[in-house]
Design a protein around this motif. Structure first.
Motif, short mmCIF file in Angstrom:
data_model
loop_
_atom_site.label_atom_id
_atom_site.label_comp_id
_atom_site.label_asym_id
_atom_site.label_seq_id
_atom_site.Cartn_x
_atom_site.Cartn_y
_atom_site.Cartn_z
N LEU A 71 80.39 -14.14 106.76
CA LEU A 71 79.00 -14.46 106.44
C LEU A 71 78.85 -14.80 104.96
CD1 LEU A 71 77.50 -11.23 108.08
CD2 LEU A 71 77.81 -13.44 109.19
N GLN A 72 78.03 -15.81 104.69
CA GLN A 72 77.68 -16.15 103.31
C GLN A 72 76.19 -16.42 103.23
OE1 GLN A 72 80.37 -19.53 102.95
NE2 GLN A 72 81.51 -18.45 101.34
N LEU A 73 75.59 -16.12 102.09
CA LEU A 73 74.18 -16.43 101.85
C LEU A 73 74.05 -17.88 101.41
CD1 LEU A 73 73.31 -13.14 99.95
CD2 LEU A 73 72.51 -13.79 102.24
N LEU A 74 72.95 -18.52 101.82
CA LEU A 74 72.71 -19.93 101.49
C LEU A 74 71.50 -20.09 100.59
CD1 LEU A 74 73.03 -21.66 104.99
CD2 LEU A 74 74.70 -21.72 103.14
N SER A 75 71.63 -20.99 99.63
CA SER A 75 70.50 -21.48 98.86
C SER A 75 70.36 -22.94 99.25
CB SER A 75 70.75 -21.34 97.36
OG SER A 75 69.66 -21.84 96.63
N GLY A 76 69.35 -23.26 100.08
CA GLY A 76 69.30 -24.58 100.69
C GLY A 76 70.45 -24.68 101.67
N SER A 77 71.37 -25.63 101.42
CA SER A 77 72.56 -25.76 102.27
C SER A 77 73.83 -25.38 101.51
CB SER A 77 72.68 -27.18 102.80
OG SER A 77 72.80 -28.09 101.72
N THR A 78 73.66 -24.79 100.32
CA THR A 78 74.80 -24.43 99.47
C THR A 78 75.13 -22.95 99.59
OG1 THR A 78 74.18 -26.16 97.89
CG2 THR A 78 75.72 -24.47 97.13
N PRO A 79 76.35 -22.61 100.03
CA PRO A 79 76.69 -21.19 100.16
C PRO A 79 77.08 -20.57 98.82
CG PRO A 79 78.54 -22.52 100.84
CD PRO A 79 77.42 -23.48 100.53
N SER A 80 76.73 -19.31 98.66
CA SER A 80 77.23 -18.54 97.52
C SER A 80 78.64 -18.09 97.87
CB SER A 80 76.34 -17.33 97.26
OG SER A 80 76.92 -16.51 96.27
N THR A 81 79.59 -18.30 96.98
CA THR A 81 80.99 -17.99 97.26
C THR A 81 81.55 -16.89 96.36
OG1 THR A 81 81.73 -19.76 95.80
CG2 THR A 81 81.44 -20.31 98.13
N THR A 82 80.69 -16.19 95.64
CA THR A 82 81.14 -15.10 94.76
C THR A 82 80.20 -13.91 94.90
OG1 THR A 82 79.85 -15.95 92.90
CG2 THR A 82 82.16 -16.68 93.07
N GLY A 156 85.68 -0.70 118.13
CA GLY A 156 84.29 -0.51 117.78
C GLY A 156 84.21 -0.40 116.27
N PHE A 157 83.41 -1.23 115.67
CA PHE A 157 83.21 -1.19 114.22
C PHE A 157 81.96 -0.37 113.99
CE2 PHE A 157 85.71 -4.79 115.36
CZ PHE A 157 86.78 -4.71 114.47
N ILE A 158 82.17 0.90 113.70
CA ILE A 158 81.11 1.89 113.82
C ILE A 158 80.26 2.05 112.58
CG2 ILE A 158 82.24 3.20 115.63
CD1 ILE A 158 83.30 5.09 113.53
N GLY A 159 80.59 1.37 111.55
CA GLY A 159 79.76 1.45 110.35
C GLY A 159 80.33 0.56 109.29
N GLY A 160 79.48 -0.19 108.67
CA GLY A 160 79.95 -1.06 107.60
C GLY A 160 78.78 -1.59 106.81
N GLY A 161 79.09 -2.11 105.68
CA GLY A 161 78.05 -2.66 104.85
C GLY A 161 78.63 -3.40 103.67
N GLY A 162 77.73 -3.95 102.89
CA GLY A 162 78.18 -4.68 101.72
C GLY A 162 77.03 -5.00 100.80
N THR A 163 77.40 -5.57 99.67
CA THR A 163 76.41 -6.01 98.69
C THR A 163 76.74 -7.42 98.25
OG1 THR A 163 77.71 -5.15 96.82
CG2 THR A 163 76.06 -3.68 97.79
N HIS A 164 75.72 -8.08 97.77
CA HIS A 164 75.88 -9.35 97.05
C HIS A 164 75.14 -9.14 95.74
CE1 HIS A 164 75.18 -13.56 95.93
NE2 HIS A 164 76.34 -13.76 96.54
N THR A 165 75.89 -9.05 94.66
CA THR A 165 75.34 -8.53 93.42
C THR A 165 74.58 -9.54 92.58
OG1 THR A 165 77.46 -8.91 92.30
CG2 THR A 165 77.08 -6.72 93.27
N ALA A 166 74.59 -10.80 92.95
CA ALA A 166 73.84 -11.80 92.18
C ALA A 166 72.34 -11.63 92.39
CB ALA A 166 74.26 -13.21 92.58
N ALA A 167 71.57 -11.64 91.33
CA ALA A 167 70.11 -11.52 91.42
C ALA A 167 69.52 -12.91 91.68
CB ALA A 167 69.55 -10.91 90.15
#
Length: 195
Positions: A71-82, A156-167
């Protein structure tokens, strides 16, 4: 006027009460997208100022051997890669294998959704995850659950998470298949109602 929150036998359920409860449900459908080819699926313009938190549900997809969804976050159609970091814990259905997997900001360009270890062709999987604050110009957080079936085994992936640190404010998400191409994949996006 206060909304009636407790009904007893014989009480009148007015149209106003019904409309209030129907429009104030916990999850509100926003959009969905599907893929039957290619290696990426973008869902654009699904995050907005209407909601701070979102639920994304993928009910069934099949992956080729050694492949997984990222999974990646998008700004418009541009993915954040860091700026991604993630971790999850997995347990085999036969309880013979358990372990953790993780990715650190300096080494990953996306969030992972499952392990590819032992993944065989046609592995069926389902996943659901919550995103917190993707549209706000601050860190985005992700919490995920998923499961897969690998013939006579699975995890079974019983728990997971993450962060994206860019503001940064993001308005969409990209799913990427790490090997081969999509054959059947559908994702639905819901917003968590705030009031």
């Amino acid at each position: 006027m206060a909304v009636k929150s407790n009904f007893a036998a014989g009480d009148v359920l007015t149209a106003s009460n019904v409309n209030t409860y129907l429009t104030n449900g916990g999850l509100v459908y926003i959009t969905e997208a599907s893929a039957t080819s290619g290696t990426t699926l973008d869902i654009t313009s699904c995050f907005s100022s209407t909601y701070d938190s979102y639920r994304i549900v993928v009910s069934d997809y099949r992956t080729p051997a050694g492949s997984s969804i990222t999974l990646q976050l998008l700004s418009g159609s541009t993915p954040s890669t860091t700026n991604y970091a993630w971790a999850f814990w997995r347990v085999a259905y036969d309880n013979t294998t358990a372990g953790a997997a993780s990715g650190l900001p300096a080494t990953v360009s996306s969030w992972a959704t499952q392990s590819t270890a032992g993944n065989t062709a046609g592995t069926a999987s389902a996943l659901a995850f919550d995103l917190y604050n993707p549209f706000l110009a601050q860190q985005t957080f992700m919490a995920i659950q998923s499961g897969d079936s690998r013939g006579t085994s699975g995890y079974g992936f019983i728990g997971g998470g993450g962060t994206h640190t860019a503001a940064t404010s993001y308005n969409g998400i990209r799913f990427t298949l790490s090997a081969s191409t999509f054959t059947s994949f559908k994702a639905r996006v819901y917003g968590y109602r705030q009031a």
